[in-house]
Write an enzyme that holds these catalytic residues in place. Structure first.
Site, PDB file in Angstrom:
ATOM      1  N   LYS A   1      60.114  42.143  50.144  1.00 23.71           N
ATOM      2  CA  LYS A   1      58.685  42.422  49.912  1.00 23.71           C
ATOM      3  C   LYS A   1      57.921  41.103  49.711  1.00 23.71           C
ATOM      4  O   LYS A   1      56.878  40.886  50.316  1.00 23.71           O
ATOM      5  CB  LYS A   1      58.537  43.298  48.657  1.00 23.71           C
ATOM      6  CG  LYS A   1      57.141  43.296  48.066  1.00 23.71           C
ATOM      7  CD  LYS A   1      57.034  44.141  46.817  1.00 23.71           C
ATOM      8  CE  LYS A   1      57.382  43.476  45.516  1.00 23.71           C
ATOM      9  NZ  LYS A   1      56.377  42.585  44.922  1.00 23.71           N
ATOM     10  N   ASN A   2      58.466  40.233  48.875  1.00 23.57           N
ATOM     11  CA  ASN A   2      57.718  39.023  48.515  1.00 23.57           C
ATOM     12  C   ASN A   2      57.731  37.955  49.610  1.00 23.57           C
ATOM     13  O   ASN A   2      57.020  36.955  49.496  1.00 23.57           O
ATOM     14  CB  ASN A   2      58.230  38.462  47.180  1.00 23.57           C
ATOM     15  CG  ASN A   2      57.814  39.362  46.021  1.00 23.57           C
ATOM     16  OD1 ASN A   2      57.004  40.277  46.204  1.00 23.57           O
ATOM     17  ND2 ASN A   2      58.374  39.117  44.845  1.00 23.57           N
TER      18      ASN A   2
ATOM     19  N   CYS B   1      47.402  41.808  34.599  1.00 23.62           N
ATOM     20  CA  CYS B   1      48.341  42.873  34.971  1.00 23.62           C
ATOM     21  C   CYS B   1      49.356  43.046  33.858  1.00 23.62           C
ATOM     22  O   CYS B   1      49.348  42.303  32.883  1.00 23.62           O
ATOM     23  CB  CYS B   1      48.976  42.602  36.323  1.00 23.62           C
ATOM     24  SG  CYS B   1      50.463  41.652  36.277  1.00 23.62           S
TER      25      CYS B   1
ATOM     26  N   ARG C   1      48.112  36.244  34.520  1.00 19.16           N
ATOM     27  CA  ARG C   1      48.240  35.861  35.932  1.00 19.16           C
ATOM     28  C   ARG C   1      46.946  35.317  36.563  1.00 19.16           C
ATOM     29  O   ARG C   1      46.378  35.920  37.464  1.00 19.16           O
ATOM     30  CB  ARG C   1      48.807  37.032  36.742  1.00 19.16           C
ATOM     31  CG  ARG C   1      50.145  37.481  36.197  1.00 19.16           C
ATOM     32  CD  ARG C   1      50.784  38.562  37.013  1.00 19.16           C
ATOM     33  NE  ARG C   1      51.349  38.062  38.253  1.00 19.16           N
ATOM     34  CZ  ARG C   1      51.976  38.836  39.127  1.00 19.16           C
ATOM     35  NH1 ARG C   1      52.083  40.135  38.890  1.00 19.16           N
ATOM     36  NH2 ARG C   1      52.482  38.330  40.225  1.00 19.16           N
TER      37      ARG C   1
ATOM     38  N   SER D   1      53.895  27.333  41.056  1.00 16.88           N
ATOM     39  CA  SER D   1      53.441  28.704  41.301  1.00 16.88           C
ATOM     40  C   SER D   1      53.814  29.120  42.721  1.00 16.88           C
ATOM     41  O   SER D   1      53.518  28.402  43.678  1.00 16.88           O
ATOM     42  CB  SER D   1      51.923  28.799  41.106  1.00 16.88           C
ATOM     43  OG  SER D   1      51.391  29.877  41.859  1.00 16.88           O
TER      44      SER D   1
ATOM     45  N   ASP E   1      62.147  38.165  38.011  1.00 18.74           N
ATOM     46  CA  ASP E   1      62.142  39.519  38.574  1.00 18.74           C
ATOM     47  C   ASP E   1      63.476  40.248  38.394  1.00 18.74           C
ATOM     48  O   ASP E   1      63.593  41.420  38.766  1.00 18.74           O
ATOM     49  CB  ASP E   1      61.791  39.468  40.071  1.00 18.74           C
ATOM     50  CG  ASP E   1      60.347  39.099  40.307  1.00 18.74           C
ATOM     51  OD1 ASP E   1      59.567  39.127  39.345  1.00 18.74           O
ATOM     52  OD2 ASP E   1      60.001  38.765  41.461  1.00 18.74           O
TER      53      ASP E   1
ATOM     54  N   ILE F   1      58.527  32.536  32.516  1.00 22.14           N
ATOM     55  CA  ILE F   1      57.520  32.580  33.590  1.00 22.14           C
ATOM     56  C   ILE F   1      56.284  33.384  33.175  1.00 22.14           C
ATOM     57  O   ILE F   1      55.169  32.921  33.315  1.00 22.14           O
ATOM     58  CB  ILE F   1      58.128  33.169  34.897  1.00 22.14           C
ATOM     59  CG1 ILE F   1      59.389  32.400  35.294  1.00 22.14           C
ATOM     60  CG2 ILE F   1      57.093  33.167  36.039  1.00 22.14           C
ATOM     61  CD1 ILE F   1      59.189  30.986  35.744  1.00 22.14           C
TER      62      ILE F   1
ATOM     63  N   ARG G   1      56.296  50.583  44.818  1.00 19.79           N
ATOM     64  CA  ARG G   1      55.622  49.366  45.275  1.00 19.79           C
ATOM     65  C   ARG G   1      56.621  48.380  45.866  1.00 19.79           C
ATOM     66  O   ARG G   1      56.243  47.540  46.679  1.00 19.79           O
ATOM     67  CB  ARG G   1      54.929  48.673  44.099  1.00 19.79           C
ATOM     68  CG  ARG G   1      53.731  49.420  43.597  1.00 19.79           C
ATOM     69  CD  ARG G   1      53.023  48.629  42.544  1.00 19.79           C
ATOM     70  NE  ARG G   1      52.646  47.312  43.076  1.00 19.79           N
ATOM     71  CZ  ARG G   1      52.068  46.365  42.378  1.00 19.79           C
ATOM     72  NH1 ARG G   1      51.789  46.562  41.117  1.00 19.79           N
ATOM     73  NH2 ARG G   1      51.766  45.210  42.921  1.00 19.79           N
TER      74      ARG G   1
HETATM   75  N1  EPU Z   1      50.013  30.803  37.254  1.00 20.89           N
HETATM   76  C1  EPU Z   1      48.925  30.113  36.766  1.00 20.89           C
HETATM   77  N2  EPU Z   1      47.893  29.868  37.643  1.00 20.89           N
HETATM   78  C2  EPU Z   1      47.917  30.261  38.938  1.00 20.89           C
HETATM   79  C3  EPU Z   1      49.062  30.965  39.428  1.00 20.89           C
HETATM   80  C4  EPU Z   1      50.092  31.218  38.554  1.00 20.89           C
HETATM   81  O1  EPU Z   1      48.876  29.735  35.606  1.00 20.89           O
HETATM   82  O2  EPU Z   1      46.972  30.001  39.665  1.00 20.89           O
HETATM   83  C5  EPU Z   1      51.123  31.097  36.333  1.00 20.89           C
HETATM   84  C6  EPU Z   1      51.377  32.598  36.181  1.00 20.89           C
HETATM   85  O3  EPU Z   1      50.529  33.179  35.233  1.00 20.89           O
HETATM   86  C7  EPU Z   1      52.838  32.614  35.777  1.00 20.89           C
HETATM   87  C8  EPU Z   1      53.425  31.438  36.557  1.00 20.89           C
HETATM   88  O4  EPU Z   1      52.317  30.597  36.883  1.00 20.89           O
HETATM   89  O5  EPU Z   1      52.938  32.383  34.416  1.00 20.89           O
HETATM   90  C9  EPU Z   1      54.150  31.797  37.816  1.00 20.89           C
HETATM   91  O6  EPU Z   1      53.363  32.639  38.639  1.00 20.89           O
HETATM   92  P1  EPU Z   1      53.469  32.612  40.212  1.00 20.89           P
HETATM   93  O7  EPU Z   1      52.170  32.177  40.770  1.00 20.89           O
HETATM   94  O8  EPU Z   1      54.681  31.830  40.586  1.00 20.89           O
HETATM   95  O9  EPU Z   1      53.706  34.145  40.548  1.00 20.89           O
HETATM   96  P2  EPU Z   1      53.040  35.001  41.686  1.00 20.89           P
HETATM   97  O10 EPU Z   1      52.927  34.204  42.927  1.00 20.89           O
HETATM   98  O11 EPU Z   1      51.818  35.658  41.165  1.00 20.89           O
HETATM   99  C10 EPU Z   1      55.324  35.845  42.630  1.00 20.89           C
HETATM  100  C11 EPU Z   1      55.950  37.180  42.901  1.00 20.89           C
HETATM  101  C12 EPU Z   1      56.293  37.854  41.577  1.00 20.89           C
HETATM  102  C13 EPU Z   1      57.261  36.935  40.819  1.00 20.89           C
HETATM  103  C14 EPU Z   1      56.626  35.546  40.623  1.00 20.89           C
HETATM  104  C15 EPU Z   1      57.547  34.562  39.953  1.00 20.89           C
HETATM  105  C16 EPU Z   1      54.972  37.871  44.972  1.00 20.89           C
HETATM  106  C17 EPU Z   1      54.076  38.782  45.710  1.00 20.89           C
HETATM  107  N3  EPU Z   1      55.032  38.004  43.654  1.00 20.89           N
HETATM  108  O12 EPU Z   1      54.141  36.120  41.890  1.00 20.89           O
HETATM  109  O13 EPU Z   1      56.957  39.079  41.906  1.00 20.89           O
HETATM  110  O14 EPU Z   1      57.545  37.503  39.558  1.00 20.89           O
HETATM  111  O15 EPU Z   1      56.235  35.025  41.906  1.00 20.89           O
HETATM  112  O16 EPU Z   1      58.708  34.408  40.680  1.00 20.89           O
HETATM  113  O17 EPU Z   1      55.648  37.040  45.579  1.00 20.89           O
HETATM  114  C18 EPU Z   1      57.623  41.306  41.600  1.00 20.89           C
HETATM  115  O18 EPU Z   1      58.016  41.290  42.787  1.00 20.89           O
HETATM  116  O19 EPU Z   1      57.907  42.231  40.793  1.00 20.89           O
HETATM  117  C19 EPU Z   1      56.811  40.187  41.121  1.00 20.89           C
HETATM  118  C20 EPU Z   1      56.058  40.263  40.034  1.00 20.89           C
END
Ligand code: EPU
Length: 417
Positions: free
Chosen positions: A22-23, A118, A123, A165, A306, A328, A398
C-alpha cells in the site's frame, strides 16, 4: 457498521501470499501525474488505494482498474489538469498530500487540503513544504488549504531535511523529478517504499541516485510508457509473520523478499521464533517458548512503527518484561487499553510500553483507532480464549487486502458481520 469475530486458540497452518505494498502504491500513483501512459501491477485492492485513484481521477487522470489482475492503467494526455486536492479526500487519507509536489512541478500551482491530525499523532506537513520552498515554491496556508505556486517552475536545490520523513522525501523526489536542474536531498527516508518510488521513476526515464541517506535527482525527463510491478507489502508480511509466530503450526509466507525485512526476521529469531528463509518465502515453524525482547521504532532499516502494535501482542506471550519504545509517532499506543481489556499486562511510561508475559488473553469486544492497532487486535483474537469481536474494521480495509480470506485459508476461524 461491520465487525470481525475471531474465535481464538486454533492452530494455523498453510500459506499466505503477500499483496503489493500500500505505502509503495500511493506515492507511485501520485508520481504517475508526471507520466503519459503507464501500467502498474501488483496493486493491493485496499481502501487507501481506491481513495488515491479517486483523487487522481478528480484531478483529471484517466485510470482503468483491472481488479482480477490487481493492476491499473493510467493515461494522462490532457494538457490541463485540475490542480486541487479537496479536503474530503485528503482528510481520509493523508497520503493525498503527495500530489502537491507533482502538481506544483508540472503545472506551477496547486491547492491541496491540509490533512489535519489523525489517531496516531499530529502528523504535520512542514517538511514537505520546507522542501518545496527550497525549490522555489511560494506557499500560503489559507482556509485549511496549502496554496502553492512557482511562477517559473520548480528549480533543483540542495535540501537537508532536519528530520527524516517518508512522505516529505517522496514529495520532494517527485517534485524534483520535474524541476529544472539537479536536486540533492540529505537526511532522507530510505524506506523500501521510497526506493520503489525511485525504481519506478528511473524506469520512466528519470535519473535518480540513492547513496546512504542522500538522494540526487536530475530533473526533467521525457516519460516512457512502462509497466511497473509494485514491491510486496513488508508490513503485511511482518503482520503475518507475527500471526504465524503466535498461532502457527507451520506457515509459509509467500511472495516476499526476506532481505527487505531482515530487521524483523532477526528480532523474531532472537525471540525464539523458528524460521527458514527461502528466496521468495519465509517458513515459520511452531515455537515452544518466546523470549522477551526490547524494540525501538526507527526509520528504515530500524524496526518499523507500523509493526509495533502487532509485536506487542507477541510480547504478551514472552517470558518476562519486554519493552517497546515508540520513536516515530507521539500517540501510537491506542491499542494498549484494548489489549488490557483482553487481559494483557502492559504499562506505559512516556513513549515506552512495558509488556509483562506470558499472560493469557481472553476474548472481548474491542475497537481500534487506526489500521495497525486494528490488526493487532485480530492477532490477539487468534490466541485469546473464546470469541473476540473487533469493531470499526473500516480501518483494516484501508490497508489489508483479503485479511479474513488469507487467515481462513490457514484455518483461522474469522468472520465478518
Ligand atoms: N513529520 C513532521 N513533519 C512533516 C512530516 C512528518 O514532523 O512534514 C513527522 C511525523 O509527525 C512523524 C515523523 O515525522 O512523527 C515521521 O512521519 P513520516 O512523514 O515519515 O510518515 P508519513 O509519510 O506520514 C508513512 C506511512 C505510515 C508510516 C510512516 C512511518 C505512507 C502512506 N504512510 O507516513 O504508514 O507509519 O511513514 O514509517 O507511506 C500505515 O501504513 O499504517 C502508516 C501509518
Amino acid at each position: 457498521m461491520q465487525k470481525l469475530i475471531v474465535k481464538g486458540k486454533k492452530f494455523l497452518s498453510g500459506s499466505i501470499s503477500i499483496s503489493g505494498s500500500k505505502n509503495a502504491t500511493l506515492p507511485i500513483l501520485a508520481a504517475s501525474l508526471l507520466c503519459k501512459k503507464v501500467k502498474i501491477t501488483n496493486i493491493p485492492l485496499v481502501k487507501d488505494v481506491f481513495t488515491m485513484i479517486e483523487l487522481l481521477s478528480s484531478i483529471g487522470l484517466n485510470i482503468k482498474i483491472n481488479k482480477n489482475e490487481n493492476s491499473l492503467k493510467i493515461s494522462n494526455f490532457k494538457r490541463r489538469l485540475n490542480t486541487i486536492a479537496p479536503y474530503n479526500l485528503v482528510k481520509t487519507m493523508r497520503a493525498g498530500v503527495l500530489v502537491l509536489g507533482p502538481l506544483l512541478a508540472k503545472f506551477k500551482k496547486a491547492k491541496v487540503s491540509l490533512p489535519g491530525g489523525c489517531a496516531i499523532g499530529s502528523r504535520p506537513v512542514d517538511l514537505h513544504l520546507f522542501a518545496l520552498k527550497k525549490m522555489g515554491a511560494k506557499i500560503k496556508i489559507k482556509n485549511g488549504y496549502i496554496h502553492a505556486s512557482a511562477k517559473n517552475g520548480l528549480i533543483g536545490a540542495n535540501i537537508n531535511f532536519p528530520k527524516i520523513s517518508v512522505g516529505a522525501t517522496e514529495n520532494a523526489i517527485i517534485a524534483a523529478a520535474h524541476a529544472k536542474g539537479k536536486t540533492t536531498l540529505w537526511n532522507c527516508s530510505i524506506e523500501p517504499e521510497v526506493q520503489d518510488l525511485i525504481f519506478f521513476l528511473n524506469n520512466l526515464g528519470c535519473n535518480i541516485r540513492l547513496k546512504k541517506r542522500n538522494i540526487v535527482i536530475v530533473g526533467m525527463f521525457e516519460p516512457k510508457s512502462i509497466s511497473y510491478e509494485i514491491m510486496f507489502d513488508r508490513i503485511e508480511a511482518g503482520t503475518y509473520l507475527i500471526a504465524s509466530a503466535l498461532a502457527g503450526k507451520k506457515i509459509s509466507i509467500l511472495k516476499v523478499k526476506p532481505s527487505v525485512i531482515d530487521t524483523e526476521i532477526k528480532i523474531l529469531k532472537k525471540m525464539g521464533v523458528k524460521n527458514t528463509r527461502k528466496k521468495n518465502k519465509i517458513i515459520i515453524h511452531k515455537s515452544n517458548k518466546i523470549n522477551k525482547t526490547n524494540i525501538v521504532t526507527a526509520p528504515y532499516p530500524g524496526f518499523p512503527t507500523d509493526l509495533q502494535a502487532q509485536m506487542m501482542v507477541l510480547m504478551t506471550k514472552a517470558q518476562g518484561i519486554s519493552k517497546i519504545k515508540e520513536n516515530i509517532f507521539e500517540n501510537r499506543f491506542m491499542h494498549v487499553p484494548e489489549l488490557k481489556r483482553m487481559g494483557a499486562k502492559i504499562k506505559i511510561k512516556n513513549n515506552t510500553a512495558f509488556i509483562e508475559g506470558p499472560c493469557k488473553l481472553s476474548g472481548a469486544e474491542v475497537m481500534a483507532t487506526d489500521l495497525r492497532a486494528s490488526v493487532s487486535l485480530v492477532l490477539a483474537g487468534l490466541i485469546a480464549e473464546n470469541k473476540t469481536v473487533i469493531n470499526r474494521i473500516y480501518h483494516l480495509d484501508r490497508g489489508y487486502e483479503n485479511l479474513e480470506k488469507k487467515l481462513r485459508k490457514c484455518k483461522a476461524v474469522i468472520q465478518r458481520l
